[in-house]
Design a protein around this motif. Structure first.
Motif, PDB file in Angstrom:
ATOM      1  N   THR A  23       0.816  -1.213   0.000  1.00  0.00           N
ATOM      2  CA  THR A  23       0.000   0.000   0.000  1.00  0.00           C
ATOM      3  C   THR A  23       0.850   1.262   0.000  1.00  0.00           C
ATOM      4  O   THR A  23       0.324   2.348  -0.201  1.00  0.00           O
ATOM      5  CB  THR A  23      -0.957   0.035   1.211  1.00  0.00           C
ATOM      6  N   SER A  24       2.145   1.113   0.221  1.00  0.00           N
ATOM      7  CA  SER A  24       3.063   2.245   0.132  1.00  0.00           C
ATOM      8  C   SER A  24       4.394   1.741  -0.412  1.00  0.00           C
ATOM      9  O   SER A  24       4.717   0.565  -0.298  1.00  0.00           O
ATOM     10  CB  SER A  24       3.264   2.908   1.501  1.00  0.00           C
ATOM     11  N   GLY A  25       5.139   2.641  -0.981  1.00  0.00           N
ATOM     12  CA  GLY A  25       6.442   2.278  -1.535  1.00  0.00           C
ATOM     13  C   GLY A  25       7.506   2.163  -0.459  1.00  0.00           C
ATOM     14  O   GLY A  25       7.305   2.561   0.695  1.00  0.00           O
ATOM     15  N   ILE A  26       8.641   1.648  -0.856  1.00  0.00           N
ATOM     16  CA  ILE A  26       9.736   1.440   0.093  1.00  0.00           C
ATOM     17  C   ILE A  26      10.285   2.779   0.619  1.00  0.00           C
ATOM     18  O   ILE A  26      10.754   2.859   1.746  1.00  0.00           O
ATOM     19  CB  ILE A  26      10.863   0.582  -0.547  1.00  0.00           C
ATOM     20  N   CYS A 107       9.912   0.492   8.019  1.00  0.00           N
ATOM     21  CA  CYS A 107       8.877   1.536   7.936  1.00  0.00           C
ATOM     22  C   CYS A 107       7.742   1.090   7.024  1.00  0.00           C
ATOM     23  O   CYS A 107       6.566   1.286   7.344  1.00  0.00           O
ATOM     24  CB  CYS A 107       9.469   2.838   7.410  1.00  0.00           C
ATOM     25  N   GLN A 108       8.083   0.514   5.880  1.00  0.00           N
ATOM     26  CA  GLN A 108       7.066   0.044   4.944  1.00  0.00           C
ATOM     27  C   GLN A 108       6.205  -1.044   5.596  1.00  0.00           C
ATOM     28  O   GLN A 108       4.980  -1.037   5.460  1.00  0.00           O
ATOM     29  CB  GLN A 108       7.716  -0.486   3.667  1.00  0.00           C
ATOM     30  N   MET A 109       6.834  -1.967   6.307  1.00  0.00           N
ATOM     31  CA  MET A 109       6.071  -3.034   6.961  1.00  0.00           C
ATOM     32  C   MET A 109       5.160  -2.468   8.044  1.00  0.00           C
ATOM     33  O   MET A 109       4.023  -2.913   8.197  1.00  0.00           O
ATOM     34  CB  MET A 109       7.018  -4.091   7.530  1.00  0.00           C
ATOM     35  N   SER A 110       5.627  -1.471   8.777  1.00  0.00           N
ATOM     36  CA  SER A 110       4.805  -0.856   9.812  1.00  0.00           C
ATOM     37  C   SER A 110       3.584  -0.169   9.197  1.00  0.00           C
ATOM     38  O   SER A 110       2.459  -0.298   9.714  1.00  0.00           O
ATOM     39  CB  SER A 110       5.636   0.160  10.600  1.00  0.00           C
ATOM     40  N   ARG A 111       3.794   0.555   8.097  1.00  0.00           N
ATOM     41  CA  ARG A 111       2.663   1.203   7.411  1.00  0.00           C
ATOM     42  C   ARG A 111       1.674   0.161   6.896  1.00  0.00           C
ATOM     43  O   ARG A 111       0.459   0.355   6.957  1.00  0.00           O
ATOM     44  CB  ARG A 111       3.164   2.068   6.250  1.00  0.00           C
ATOM     45  N   GLU A 112       2.192  -0.949   6.407  1.00  0.00           N
ATOM     46  CA  GLU A 112       1.333  -2.007   5.873  1.00  0.00           C
ATOM     47  C   GLU A 112       0.471  -2.618   6.973  1.00  0.00           C
ATOM     48  O   GLU A 112      -0.735  -2.842   6.779  1.00  0.00           O
ATOM     49  CB  GLU A 112       2.195  -3.092   5.216  1.00  0.00           C
TER      50      GLU A 112
END
Length: 128
Positions: A23-26, A107-112
């Protein structure tokens, strides 16, 4: 004359949960600047917090401190998350991202996790 009370609650707006992409980029750190700053200044603490939110053991990321290969834990969490949420990708891409962009991957995993988990709110209405 009996009265009828009708209560209508607005439904939460959520993003599509069944997407096959992240849902968001790296490098979408502007999506959540405080979280990315936390990951930049104290990546082990941030990784522990994210690991716990995901449902894994809190201390899993601390294996970094004991000489275990750094990208292996990050990569395994990323692969697990891709499988759980049905996100397309490859282990090769996970390996490259985990090796060279460890903080950004966390950070990407946390946003996901935040975007894919929808809180359930139960509201009870009583007549007075």
């Amino acid at each position: 004359m009996p009265s009828t009370v009708i209560i209508s609650q607005p439904q939460p707006m959520t993003e599509a949960q069944n997407t096959q992409h992240w849902t968001s980029g790296i490098c979408d750190c502007w999506d959540d600047v405080p979280e990315c700053c936390f990951a930049f200044w104290c990546c082990p603490c941030f990784a522990c917090k994210t690991s716990k939110k995901y449902g894994e053991h809190l201390c899993l990321p601390l294996l970094y401190l004991f000489g275990v290969c750094v990208p292996a834990i990050t990569m395994s969490m990323r692969v697990s998350m891709r499988q759980r949420y049905g996100i397309r990708g490859s282990m090769c891409n996970d390996c490259v991202c985990s090796t060279f962009c460890t903080g950004c991957v966390w950070c990407q995993m946390s946003r996901e996790i935040r975007r894919r988990s929808v809180p359930i709110v139960l509201i009870s209405a009583n007549r007075t």
